[in-house]
Design an enzyme around this catalytic site. Structure first.
Site: not given
Ligand code: CAA
Length: 258
Positions: A65, A109, A112, A132
Site C-alpha cells: 500500500a 499489499g 495480499e 506492516e
Molecule cells: N509506498 C509508497 N512508496 C514506496 C513504497 C510503498 N509501499 N515502497 C517503495 N516506495 C518508494 C520509496 O519511498 C522510494 O521513493 P523515492 O525514490 O521517492 O525516495 C522508491 O519507492 C524506491 O524505494 P527504495 O529506495 O526504498 O528502494 P529499495 O530498492 O532500496 O527498496 C523495497 C525496495 C525493499 C521494496 C523498499 O522500498 C520497501 O521496503 N518498501 C516498502 C515495503 C512495505 O513496507 N510494504 C508494506 C506497505 S503497508 C501495506 O501494504 C498495508 C496493507 O496491508 C495493504
C-alpha cells in the site's frame, strides 16, 4: 500526459494485466488500485475472457500500500472513507480464475494482492512479506486472513509479527505459491497455466472457482453440500454433455460456454 497504470494484453481467451506504475516497485496507490479494479471488473464481465493473469514489473509484483498516503492518514478518515475497502473489494471478488505471476518484491499489499490469485506462480528470486508491523500497522487487505489459510498459523504469525520476508522456495514449501520457476519464465508460465484453464467451459470454471473458494469460508459439511449442488447444476449445461460425449468419442470437446 496520461500515464497508463495498468496495461492489458490478450492471448486468446487469456488476459494479461500488468501493473505499470511509473515507480517500478508498484506502490498500490488509490489510482493504481482504481485502474486495476476497473480492468479486472471489465475482464470479469467480458465473454471472451476465461482466465486472467496479473503481474507486476521485473523488480516488483507490488511493494504494498501507498506509504506516502498512509503517513498522512488519520483514524477518522480511515474509518469514514473505509480506507482500502472498496479498492480491494473490486479486485478480490472476481468470478473468473486469476493467476498471479510474481517477480521480485511482493510486500504487504503486494503479498495480499498475490493471494487474491487463485494460483500463484513465483520467480526464483521473488520475496514475500507482510512488513506492516514495521510501519506500526497490521496487514489490512487479507494478510491476517488469507495468509494463515494459505500457509498455516505458525508461518503466518511469524511473517505478520516479525515483518521479515520469506523466499520463493519457502513460499512454495508452505503452499503460498503453486510453482517456482526462473524469473524470466514467470509470465509465460502463468500464461500457459491460463491457456490450460481457458480451454475449458467458462460456467464450469466459475463453478469450480466458487466451490473451491468455499473450502476456506465454510464448514466441511456446508462446503460439501455446496459442491454437490454445483455438481448437479453442471447437468443443466450443454458443455457437460459435450465434455462427456467427446471423451467417449475420443475427440477434443468443443465447449460453447453454456
Ligand atoms: N509506498 C509508497 N512508496 C514506496 C513504497 C510503498 N509501499 N515502497 C517503495 N516506495 C518508494 C520509496 O519511498 C522510494 O521513493 P523515492 O525514490 O521517492 O525516495 C522508491 O519507492 C524506491 O524505494 P527504495 O529506495 O526504498 O528502494 P529499495 O530498492 O532500496 O527498496 C523495497 C525496495 C525493499 C521494496 C523498499 O522500498 C520497501 O521496503 N518498501 C516498502 C515495503 C512495505 O513496507 N510494504 C508494506 C506497505 S503497508 C501495506 O501494504 C498495508 C496493507 O496491508 C495493504
Amino acid at each position: 500526459m496520461t500515464v497508463s497504470l495498468v496495461t492489458l494484453e490478450h492471448q486468446g481467451a487469456v488476459a494479461l494485466v500488468t501493473l505499470s506504475s511509473p515507480n517500478a516497485l508498484n506502490p498500490l496507490t488509490h489510482e493504481l488500485m482504481t485502474a486495476l479494479g476497473n480492468t479486472l471488473q471489465m475482464l470479469d464481465a467480458d465473454n471472451q475472457t476465461r482466465a486472467i493473469v496479473v503481474t507486476g514489473s521485473a523488480r516488483a509484483f507490488a511493494a504494498g500500500a501507498d506509504i506516502q498516503a498512509m503517513a498522512q492518514m488519520t483514524y477518522a478518515r480511515a474509518v469514514t472513507e473505509n480506507f482500502l475497502a472498496d479498492d480491494w473489494q473490486r479486485v478480490s471478488t472476481l468470478r473468473k480464475p486469476v493467476v498471479a505471476a510474481v517477480r521480485g518484491y511482493a510486500l504487504g499489499g503486494g503479498c495480499e494482492l498475490a493471494m487474491i490469485g487463485d494460483i500463484v506462480v513465483a520467480g526464483d528470486t521473488a520475496v514475500f512479506a507482510q512488513p506492516e508491523i514495521k510501519l506500526g500497522l497490521l496487514p489490512g487487505a487479507g494478510g491476517t486472513q488469507r495468509l494463515p489459510r494459505a500457509v498455516g498459523k505458525s508461518l503466518a504469525m511469524e511473517m505478520n509479527l516479525t515483518g521479515e520476508p520469506i523466499t520463493a522456495a519457502r513460499a512454495l514449501a508452505a503452499g503460498l505459491v503453486s510453482r517456482v520457476v526462473p524469473d524470466a519464465d514467470v509470465v509465460n508460465t502463468a500464461l500457459t497455466i491460463g491457456e490450460s484453464i481457458a480451454r475449458h467451459s467458462l460456467p464450469v470454471l466459475m463453478a469450480v472457482k466458487a466451490a473451491t473458494s468455499r473450502a476456506f469460508e465454510t464448514s466441511l459439511a456446508e462446503g460439501l453440500s455446496y459442491e454437490r449442488s454445483a455438481f448437479h447444476g453442471c447437468f443443466a449445461l450443454d458443455d457437460q454433455r459435450e465434455g462427456c460425449v467427446a471423451f467417449l468419442e475420443r475427440r477434443v470437446p468443443h465447449f460453447n460456454h453454456r
